[in-house]
Design an enzyme around this catalytic site. Structure first.
Site, short mmCIF file in Angstrom:
data_model
loop_
_atom_site.label_atom_id
_atom_site.label_comp_id
_atom_site.label_asym_id
_atom_site.label_seq_id
_atom_site.Cartn_x
_atom_site.Cartn_y
_atom_site.Cartn_z
N SER A 113 72.57 99.74 -58.08
CA SER A 113 72.49 100.54 -56.87
C SER A 113 71.48 100.00 -55.85
CB SER A 113 72.18 101.98 -57.27
OG SER A 113 72.29 102.83 -56.17
N HIS A 114 70.47 100.80 -55.56
CA HIS A 114 69.49 100.45 -54.53
C HIS A 114 68.35 99.62 -55.09
CE1 HIS A 114 68.69 104.05 -56.73
NE2 HIS A 114 67.42 103.87 -56.51
N ASP A 277 73.45 101.34 -49.25
CA ASP A 277 72.65 100.69 -50.29
C ASP A 277 73.41 99.55 -50.99
OD1 ASP A 277 74.44 102.23 -51.75
OD2 ASP A 277 73.02 102.55 -53.39
N ASP A 279 75.27 99.12 -53.61
CA ASP A 279 76.67 99.28 -54.03
C ASP A 279 77.46 100.20 -53.10
OD1 ASP A 279 75.11 101.42 -54.90
OD2 ASP A 279 76.51 101.90 -56.51
N ASP A 281 77.11 103.38 -52.07
CA ASP A 281 77.35 104.82 -52.21
C ASP A 281 76.32 105.68 -51.48
OD1 ASP A 281 75.36 104.25 -53.99
OD2 ASP A 281 76.33 105.16 -55.73
N ARG A 282 75.19 105.09 -51.10
CA ARG A 282 74.18 105.89 -50.38
C ARG A 282 74.27 105.66 -48.87
NH1 ARG A 282 68.48 106.09 -53.55
NH2 ARG A 282 69.35 106.69 -55.57
N LYS A 376 79.51 109.31 -54.68
CA LYS A 376 79.03 109.47 -53.32
C LYS A 376 79.51 108.27 -52.51
CE LYS A 376 74.53 107.94 -55.00
NZ LYS A 376 73.86 108.50 -56.16
C1 G1P Z 1 68.14 108.59 -58.50
C2 G1P Z 1 68.30 109.74 -57.53
C3 G1P Z 1 69.54 110.54 -57.86
C4 G1P Z 1 70.76 109.62 -57.88
C5 G1P Z 1 70.49 108.43 -58.80
C6 G1P Z 1 71.63 107.41 -58.74
O1 G1P Z 1 68.01 109.08 -59.81
O2 G1P Z 1 67.17 110.57 -57.54
O3 G1P Z 1 69.69 111.56 -56.94
O4 G1P Z 1 71.89 110.28 -58.32
O5 G1P Z 1 69.28 107.77 -58.44
O6 G1P Z 1 71.80 106.89 -57.46
P1 G1P Z 1 66.59 109.25 -60.54
O7 G1P Z 1 65.90 107.90 -60.48
O8 G1P Z 1 65.82 110.25 -59.73
O9 G1P Z 1 66.91 109.72 -61.92
ZN ZN Z 2 74.04 103.22 -55.04
#
Ligand code: G1P
Ligand code: ZN
Length: 543
Positions: A113-114, A277, A279, A281-282, A376
């Site tokens: 992801s990010h 981000d 991938d 989704d954000r 998302k």
């Molecule tokens: C974090 C975000 C959460 C999101 C997840 C995946 O998780 O807070 O909202 O769904 O990344 O993108 P966390 O690191 O808080 O468990």
């Molecule tokens: Zn992501």
């Protein structure tokens, strides 16, 4: 095709977190690490025989290698067909859509992801089920159980496949269909939004800057915003996905997308700024001189979604993760629709969406989406905003001010304390948990606690229960703090402190968020003995 059965041993710690298995890239590159997890996933779903899957990732370092391994393992495990994005690329929302469109048995999405990418950064693998959504806890538990019992994995002995061209190929009896990663997703967006209206908006001189942060949404945003909707060339920046995302964090928030933030806060900014981000989704939404918190964005989208084609008959309900602000609850209440509160993580929205109970969902962590897929969706949120602006012909700032004047404003911010030793973070939470019942009525920094609990969730559809999902503290005067530990980190613990202060419609809505939240911040730090436990007085990241 020759199948090799390779002896292996269980590898510790392959427990999927908030969003799949996420580890340092080098860990994933270690002998058998990826293979064990993939085999465990196939085993957990009753084998891959005669099944079809979507496979793709965000293009980060190790993406291409991992995909070759997965294809060879899928073939050896008897899968009948794999749909894979050209060059192994697929955004998470596009993968979710393809699973649904082609009715596959699920998909493997490669991303952290990010989190940053590179050999010394992060990698991840996530299994999504046939509804297109992240595997629910029952499935991730089954995968984890399999990782602990594994003694072999199967892999085809074959050379690497050429995934650079759209078309069909085969590996043994398994078909591999290489597809354009953007086309189907683009069609889906065209079916949801009034592209003509957005085209008119751009033609009228409205300008936009979309920062893909060198991640996967670059090609999607180029094709849709510049290609189909006519935004001027150059509106999408950092549009070529890089293996290391240019060395940054592909995280669309004011900290990591600071170039975009600086531009939008300068005197001479475009009308609309957005970022996505790693991938895809954000999302982050910024107006001229004004940042839209993800919690507010969800609320504004809920209040205005009916202005877009795909939502013109209204919403059945709205869901938000528990730490997300109450802004969207206020909209749901006015609309007379269901508002649901779920634990952190997109997987908890799946059942509500499948059952038709909610149409929109969102998280404070820059995730918004709807029932069009089961993830998302960054670009979707951007297009919905653009559709709304194209109909309302107002600026982002005007839309927000109107919203607050109607519903009041939920000042909101998340403070992250990163890389805390895991035992220290656990002790802080443990200590807080043990004092929960005593907190009510006590005052901290002049703020009186009106209630406190630990969030546990009972899924209304399948009855499953998820406990210990974060500590909630309500203060008199409509303030709330939530504390929980991140489930996506790869090193130490990250303590997330979510702060919220409501200001009713008639109040001043133009305060700086951090100033508006200062009292609840100090009270919370005091109450959870932050400095005593962690030695920290300030968070590492404020979003
Ligand atoms: C974090 C975000 C959460 C999101 C997840 C995946 O998780 O807070 O909202 O769904 O990344 O993108 P966390 O690191 O808080 O468990
Ligand atoms: Zn992501």
């Amino acid at each position: 095709m020759k199948i090799q059965t390779i002896a292996t041993r269980p590898i510790e710690g392959q427990k999927p977190g908030t969003s799949g298995l996420r580890k340092k890239t080098r860990v994933f590159m270690g002998p058998g690490y990826l293979e064990n997890f993939v085999q465990a996933t196939f085993n957990a779903i009753g084998g891959a025989k005669n099944k079809t899957f979507v496979v793709g990732g965000d293009g980060r370092f190790f993406n291409a290698r991992a995909i070759q391994t997965i294809l060879k393992m899928a073939a050896a495990n008897g899968a009948s067909k794999i749909i894979v994005g050209r060059n192994g690329l697929l955004s998470t929302p596009a993968a979710s859509h393809l699973i649904r469109l082609h009715k596959t048995d699920g998909g493997l999405i490669l991303s952290a992801s990010h989190n940053p990418g590179g050999i010394d950064q992060d990698f991840g693998v996530k299994f999504n089920t046939s509804n297109g959504g992240p595997a629910p806890e029952g499935v991730t538990e089954a995968i984890y159980d399999q990782t602990r019992a594994l003694d072999s994995f199967d892999i085809a002995e074959a050379g690497d496949l050429d995934l650079s061209k759209v078309g069909e190929t085969e590996l043994g009896s398994m078909k591999i269909r290489v597809i354009d990663p953007v086309a189907d997703y683009q069609d889906l967006m065209a079916s949801l939004f009034d592209f003509d209206k957005i085209r008119e908006l751009f033609a009228s001189g409205f300008n936009v800057r979309f920062d893909a942060l060198h991640a996967v949404t670059g090609p999607y945003a180029k094709a849709i915003l510049e290609g189909e909707l006519g935004a001027p060339k150059g509106s999408v920046v950092n549009a070529v996905p890089l293996k290391d995302f240019g060395g940054g964090h592909p995280d669309p928030n004011p900290v990591w997308a600071h170039e975009l933030m600086d531009l939008m806060m300068s005197g001479d900014s475009p009308d609309f700024g957005a970022a996505s981000d790693g991938d895809g989704d954000r999302n982050m939404i910024v107006g001229r001189g004004i940042y839209v918190t993800p919690s507010d964005s969800l609320a504004v989208l809920a209040a205005n979604a009916h202005l877009a084609l795909g939502y013109k008959s209204g919403l059945s309900g709205v869901a938000r993760s528990m730490p997300t602000s109450a802004a969207c609850d206020r909209v749901a209440e006015k609309l007379g629709i269901l508002s649901a509160e779920t634990p952190t993580g997109w997987k908890f929205f799946g059942n509500l969406l499948d059952a038709g109970r909610v149409t929109l969902c969102g998280e404070e962590s820059a995730g918004t989406g709807s029932n069009h897929i089961r993830e998302k969706d960054g670009l979707w949120a951007v297009l919905l905003w653009l559709n709304i602006l194209a109909v309302r012909r107002q600026s982002v700032g005007e839309v927000l001010s109107d919203h607050w004047a109607n519903y009041g404003r939920d000042y909101y911010s998340r403070h992250d304390y990163e890389a805390i030793p895991t035992d220290v973070a656990n002790s802080l939470i443990h200590d807080l948990r043990s004092r929960l019942t005593d907190l009510k009525g006590q005052s901290f920094a002049g703020l009186k606690v009106s209630d406190a609990d630990e969030f546990s969730y009972r899924d209304p559809v399948d009855g499953s229960i998820s406990e210990k999902q974060g500590i909630r503290i309500w203060f008199e005067g409509n303030a709330r703090a939530v504390l929980r530990l991140s489930g996506t980190g790869t090193e130490g613990a990250t303590l997330r402190v979510y702060l919220e202060q409501y200001a009713p419609p008639e109040a001043d809505h133009q305060l700086d968020a951090q100033s508006a939240l200062n009292t609840v911040r100090v009270a919370t730090a005091d109450l959870c003995r932050m400095e005593e436990f962690t030695g920290r007085t300030n968070p590492d990241v404020v979003t």
